[in-house]
Design a protein around this motif. Structure first.
Motif, PDB file in Angstrom:
ATOM      1  N   PHE A  78     -22.924 -84.924 -23.548  1.00  0.00           N
ATOM      2  CA  PHE A  78     -23.658 -83.875 -23.923  1.00  0.00           C
ATOM      3  C   PHE A  78     -24.176 -84.322 -25.374  1.00  0.00           C
ATOM      4  O   PHE A  78     -25.049 -84.008 -25.834  1.00  0.00           O
ATOM      5  CB  PHE A  78     -22.945 -82.549 -24.066  1.00  0.00           C
ATOM      6  N   ASP A  79     -23.006 -84.875 -26.067  1.00  0.00           N
ATOM      7  CA  ASP A  79     -23.445 -84.972 -27.721  1.00  0.00           C
ATOM      8  C   ASP A  79     -22.079 -85.894 -28.084  1.00  0.00           C
ATOM      9  O   ASP A  79     -21.030 -86.136 -27.517  1.00  0.00           O
ATOM     10  CB  ASP A  79     -23.245 -83.830 -28.657  1.00  0.00           C
ATOM     11  N   LEU A  80     -22.276 -86.709 -29.304  1.00  0.00           N
ATOM     12  CA  LEU A  80     -21.389 -87.405 -29.851  1.00  0.00           C
ATOM     13  C   LEU A  80     -21.430 -87.163 -31.445  1.00  0.00           C
ATOM     14  O   LEU A  80     -22.629 -86.951 -31.991  1.00  0.00           O
ATOM     15  CB  LEU A  80     -21.668 -88.951 -29.832  1.00  0.00           C
ATOM     16  N   TYR A  81     -20.360 -87.170 -32.045  1.00  0.00           N
ATOM     17  CA  TYR A  81     -20.158 -86.622 -33.337  1.00  0.00           C
ATOM     18  C   TYR A  81     -19.254 -87.539 -34.395  1.00  0.00           C
ATOM     19  O   TYR A  81     -18.370 -88.384 -34.043  1.00  0.00           O
ATOM     20  CB  TYR A  81     -19.507 -85.216 -33.317  1.00  0.00           C
ATOM     21  N   VAL A  82     -19.610 -87.652 -35.574  1.00  0.00           N
ATOM     22  CA  VAL A  82     -18.713 -88.099 -36.629  1.00  0.00           C
ATOM     23  C   VAL A  82     -18.494 -86.826 -37.412  1.00  0.00           C
ATOM     24  O   VAL A  82     -19.276 -86.251 -38.044  1.00  0.00           O
ATOM     25  CB  VAL A  82     -19.582 -89.144 -37.264  1.00  0.00           C
ATOM     26  N   PHE A  83     -17.065 -86.826 -37.862  1.00  0.00           N
ATOM     27  CA  PHE A  83     -16.448 -86.013 -38.649  1.00  0.00           C
ATOM     28  C   PHE A  83     -15.781 -86.637 -39.807  1.00  0.00           C
ATOM     29  O   PHE A  83     -15.222 -87.854 -39.712  1.00  0.00           O
ATOM     30  CB  PHE A  83     -15.214 -85.143 -37.868  1.00  0.00           C
ATOM     31  N   ASP A  84     -15.798 -86.078 -40.819  1.00  0.00           N
ATOM     32  CA  ASP A  84     -14.940 -86.533 -42.195  1.00  0.00           C
ATOM     33  C   ASP A  84     -13.513 -85.998 -41.922  1.00  0.00           C
ATOM     34  O   ASP A  84     -13.305 -85.575 -40.911  1.00  0.00           O
ATOM     35  CB  ASP A  84     -15.506 -86.070 -43.356  1.00  0.00           C
ATOM     36  N   THR A  85     -12.356 -86.448 -42.846  1.00  0.00           N
ATOM     37  CA  THR A  85     -11.093 -86.169 -42.351  1.00  0.00           C
ATOM     38  C   THR A  85     -10.795 -84.803 -42.871  1.00  0.00           C
ATOM     39  O   THR A  85      -9.511 -84.267 -42.277  1.00  0.00           O
ATOM     40  CB  THR A  85     -10.424 -86.886 -43.550  1.00  0.00           C
ATOM     41  N   GLU A  86     -11.754 -83.975 -43.284  1.00  0.00           N
ATOM     42  CA  GLU A  86     -11.582 -82.501 -43.397  1.00  0.00           C
ATOM     43  C   GLU A  86     -11.949 -81.744 -42.139  1.00  0.00           C
ATOM     44  O   GLU A  86     -11.907 -80.392 -42.162  1.00  0.00           O
ATOM     45  CB  GLU A  86     -12.007 -81.887 -44.734  1.00  0.00           C
ATOM     46  N   GLY A  87     -12.682 -82.549 -41.202  1.00  0.00           N
ATOM     47  CA  GLY A  87     -13.176 -81.730 -40.029  1.00  0.00           C
ATOM     48  C   GLY A  87     -14.750 -81.217 -40.252  1.00  0.00           C
ATOM     49  O   GLY A  87     -15.230 -80.593 -39.191  1.00  0.00           O
ATOM     50  N   VAL A  88     -15.319 -81.696 -41.092  1.00  0.00           N
ATOM     51  CA  VAL A  88     -16.744 -81.705 -41.558  1.00  0.00           C
ATOM     52  C   VAL A  88     -17.542 -82.559 -40.656  1.00  0.00           C
ATOM     53  O   VAL A  88     -17.352 -83.741 -41.023  1.00  0.00           O
ATOM     54  CB  VAL A  88     -17.146 -81.437 -43.015  1.00  0.00           C
ATOM     55  N   ILE A  89     -18.668 -82.029 -39.899  1.00  0.00           N
ATOM     56  CA  ILE A  89     -19.437 -82.850 -39.270  1.00  0.00           C
ATOM     57  C   ILE A  89     -20.346 -83.474 -40.152  1.00  0.00           C
ATOM     58  O   ILE A  89     -21.199 -82.806 -40.896  1.00  0.00           O
ATOM     59  CB  ILE A  89     -20.289 -82.062 -38.387  1.00  0.00           C
ATOM     60  N   VAL A  90     -20.720 -85.049 -40.002  1.00  0.00           N
ATOM     61  CA  VAL A  90     -21.344 -85.733 -40.968  1.00  0.00           C
ATOM     62  C   VAL A  90     -22.538 -86.410 -40.247  1.00  0.00           C
ATOM     63  O   VAL A  90     -23.384 -86.460 -40.848  1.00  0.00           O
ATOM     64  CB  VAL A  90     -20.237 -87.065 -41.196  1.00  0.00           C
ATOM     65  N   ALA A  91     -22.351 -86.579 -38.609  1.00  0.00           N
ATOM     66  CA  ALA A  91     -23.469 -87.080 -38.022  1.00  0.00           C
ATOM     67  C   ALA A  91     -23.194 -86.441 -36.602  1.00  0.00           C
ATOM     68  O   ALA A  91     -22.479 -86.255 -36.197  1.00  0.00           O
ATOM     69  CB  ALA A  91     -23.490 -88.588 -38.201  1.00  0.00           C
ATOM     70  N   ALA A  92     -24.554 -86.377 -35.828  1.00  0.00           N
ATOM     71  CA  ALA A  92     -24.496 -85.916 -34.531  1.00  0.00           C
ATOM     72  C   ALA A  92     -25.822 -86.705 -33.707  1.00  0.00           C
ATOM     73  O   ALA A  92     -26.767 -86.781 -34.553  1.00  0.00           O
ATOM     74  CB  ALA A  92     -24.705 -84.332 -34.481  1.00  0.00           C
ATOM     75  N   GLY A  93     -25.664 -86.902 -32.611  1.00  0.00           N
ATOM     76  CA  GLY A  93     -26.505 -87.389 -31.789  1.00  0.00           C
ATOM     77  C   GLY A  93     -27.777 -86.322 -31.373  1.00  0.00           C
ATOM     78  O   GLY A  93     -29.010 -86.589 -31.444  1.00  0.00           O
ATOM     79  N   VAL A  94     -27.163 -85.087 -31.042  1.00  0.00           N
ATOM     80  CA  VAL A  94     -28.112 -84.106 -30.409  1.00  0.00           C
ATOM     81  C   VAL A  94     -28.149 -83.043 -31.215  1.00  0.00           C
ATOM     82  O   VAL A  94     -29.212 -82.477 -32.092  1.00  0.00           O
ATOM     83  CB  VAL A  94     -27.792 -83.769 -29.155  1.00  0.00           C
ATOM     84  N   HIS A  95     -27.058 -82.385 -31.676  1.00  0.00           N
ATOM     85  CA  HIS A  95     -27.016 -80.909 -32.568  1.00  0.00           C
ATOM     86  C   HIS A  95     -26.918 -81.263 -34.055  1.00  0.00           C
ATOM     87  O   HIS A  95     -25.796 -81.057 -34.586  1.00  0.00           O
ATOM     88  CB  HIS A  95     -25.773 -80.344 -31.865  1.00  0.00           C
ATOM     89  N   ARG A  96     -27.913 -81.795 -34.251  1.00  0.00           N
ATOM     90  CA  ARG A  96     -28.039 -82.072 -35.960  1.00  0.00           C
ATOM     91  C   ARG A  96     -27.941 -80.985 -36.633  1.00  0.00           C
ATOM     92  O   ARG A  96     -27.623 -81.072 -37.982  1.00  0.00           O
ATOM     93  CB  ARG A  96     -29.133 -83.049 -36.023  1.00  0.00           C
ATOM     94  N   GLU A  97     -28.119 -79.709 -36.334  1.00  0.00           N
ATOM     95  CA  GLU A  97     -28.204 -78.707 -36.886  1.00  0.00           C
ATOM     96  C   GLU A  97     -26.647 -78.059 -37.330  1.00  0.00           C
ATOM     97  O   GLU A  97     -26.734 -77.539 -38.260  1.00  0.00           O
ATOM     98  CB  GLU A  97     -28.760 -77.489 -36.186  1.00  0.00           C
ATOM     99  N   LEU A  98     -25.876 -78.829 -36.725  1.00  0.00           N
ATOM    100  CA  LEU A  98     -24.583 -78.681 -36.872  1.00  0.00           C
ATOM    101  C   LEU A  98     -23.637 -79.479 -38.166  1.00  0.00           C
ATOM    102  O   LEU A  98     -22.842 -79.085 -38.502  1.00  0.00           O
ATOM    103  CB  LEU A  98     -23.612 -78.757 -35.801  1.00  0.00           C
ATOM    104  N   ILE A  99     -24.597 -80.493 -38.562  1.00  0.00           N
ATOM    105  CA  ILE A  99     -24.185 -81.337 -39.689  1.00  0.00           C
ATOM    106  C   ILE A  99     -23.792 -80.406 -40.961  1.00  0.00           C
ATOM    107  O   ILE A  99     -24.391 -79.329 -41.372  1.00  0.00           O
ATOM    108  CB  ILE A  99     -25.159 -82.367 -40.231  1.00  0.00           C
ATOM    109  N   GLY A 100     -22.639 -80.493 -41.541  1.00  0.00           N
ATOM    110  CA  GLY A 100     -22.107 -79.814 -42.560  1.00  0.00           C
ATOM    111  C   GLY A 100     -21.027 -78.505 -42.219  1.00  0.00           C
ATOM    112  O   GLY A 100     -20.496 -78.148 -42.992  1.00  0.00           O
ATOM    113  N   LYS A 101     -20.800 -78.367 -40.667  1.00  0.00           N
ATOM    114  CA  LYS A 101     -20.160 -77.300 -40.328  1.00  0.00           C
ATOM    115  C   LYS A 101     -18.793 -77.862 -40.171  1.00  0.00           C
ATOM    116  O   LYS A 101     -18.441 -78.906 -39.737  1.00  0.00           O
ATOM    117  CB  LYS A 101     -20.746 -76.966 -38.872  1.00  0.00           C
TER     118      LYS A 101
END
Length: 252
Positions: A78-101
């Motif tokens: 469905f999607d692939l994500y990159v998170f920082d060590t604090e759990g914040v979304i840094v990059a997303a394949g599909v749901h880019r509106e979630l970046i920063g969450k």
């Protein structure tokens, strides 16, 4: 004579149901082993690491584009994500509106952060995808080996139904995959997922207690006598499985 013939026929049916259960859970293990490998491999891609380590202005765009390309090519996510060590979304394949969450309160994130190794969830309902999924998450390490974030995938559970739908069960037969607690996580009807529980069946109890393979003859909830074949996950290579089991039933 007739009883002997019927007994022999039941033995053949019982062996077949156990074989189908074994074959089905083995196919699922092999499929999910590949998903396990994907997450670990992709966490090491340059664009993924650069999203967290580089200062280049286009680092996030490059990571997003890579993740979207992987989603499109592999088709099983469905999607692939990159998170920082604090759990914040840094990059997303599909749901880019979630970046920063921030997703640090999610169980899968807490699990991978505690393990500092590949971590796989049980089946769960994703509020983001609005569908059932399994998350594969693993650390992203810098060139120096330091954990700088986490990579996480969302597997499309519909591909497990392809395996179930191809299982060779009879017209009066059925098949289900249960988790370690006996809850149904896949069945041909697609109904009762994570709601129906089969732990009252002796076959389920055998599988859940660690028996690899076998069958029972018992009555279902309606009083019908059935043969239940069962097989417990053995995992595949480095993928250890999630203590799931396949339960196949045939009405006598």
């Amino acid at each position: 004579m007739i009883e002997n013939i019927q007994s022999k026929a039941n033995e053949v049916m019982a062996a077949r149901t156990a074989d189908v259960a074994y074959d089905t859970i083995d196919k699922i293990d092999r499929n999910l082993f590949e998903r396990n490998c994907d997450a670990q491999a992709w966490a090491g891609f340059t664009q993924v690491k650069n999203a967290l380590c580089s200062t280049a202005a286009d680092r996030i765009e490059q990571a997003n584009n890579l993740l979207k390309t992987l989603v499109d090519i592999y088709e099983v996510y469905f999607d692939l994500y990159v998170f920082d060590t604090e759990g914040v979304i840094v990059a997303a394949g599909v749901h880019r509106e979630l970046i920063g969450k921030n997703m640090s309160d999610r169980g899968w994130f807490q699990e991978v952060k505690a393990a500092n190794a590949i971590s796989v969830t049980d089946l769960y309902f994703s509020s983001v995808e609005n569908r059932h999924t399994v998350a594969y998450s693993c650390p992203i390490r810098s060139d120096a080996g330091q954990i700088v974030g986490y990579f996480s995938s969302r597997f499309n559970w519909e591909y497990i139904y392809d395996i179930l739908d191809s299982a060779r069960i009879g017209n009066k037969g059925d098949i289900a995959i249960i988790n370690k607690d006996g809850y149904v996580i896949a069945c041909p009807s697609r109904k009762g997922i994570l709601v129906d529980n089969l732990s009252s069946l002796k076959a389920s109890q055998c599988a859940m207690s660690g028996e690899t393979y076998g069958y029972t003859i018992e009555k279902d909830a309606r009083g019908n006598t059935k043969i239940y074949g069962y097989a417990r996950t053995r995992g595949y290579n480095a993928y250890k499985g999630k203590n799931w089991s396949a339960i196949v039933s045939e009405t006598i």
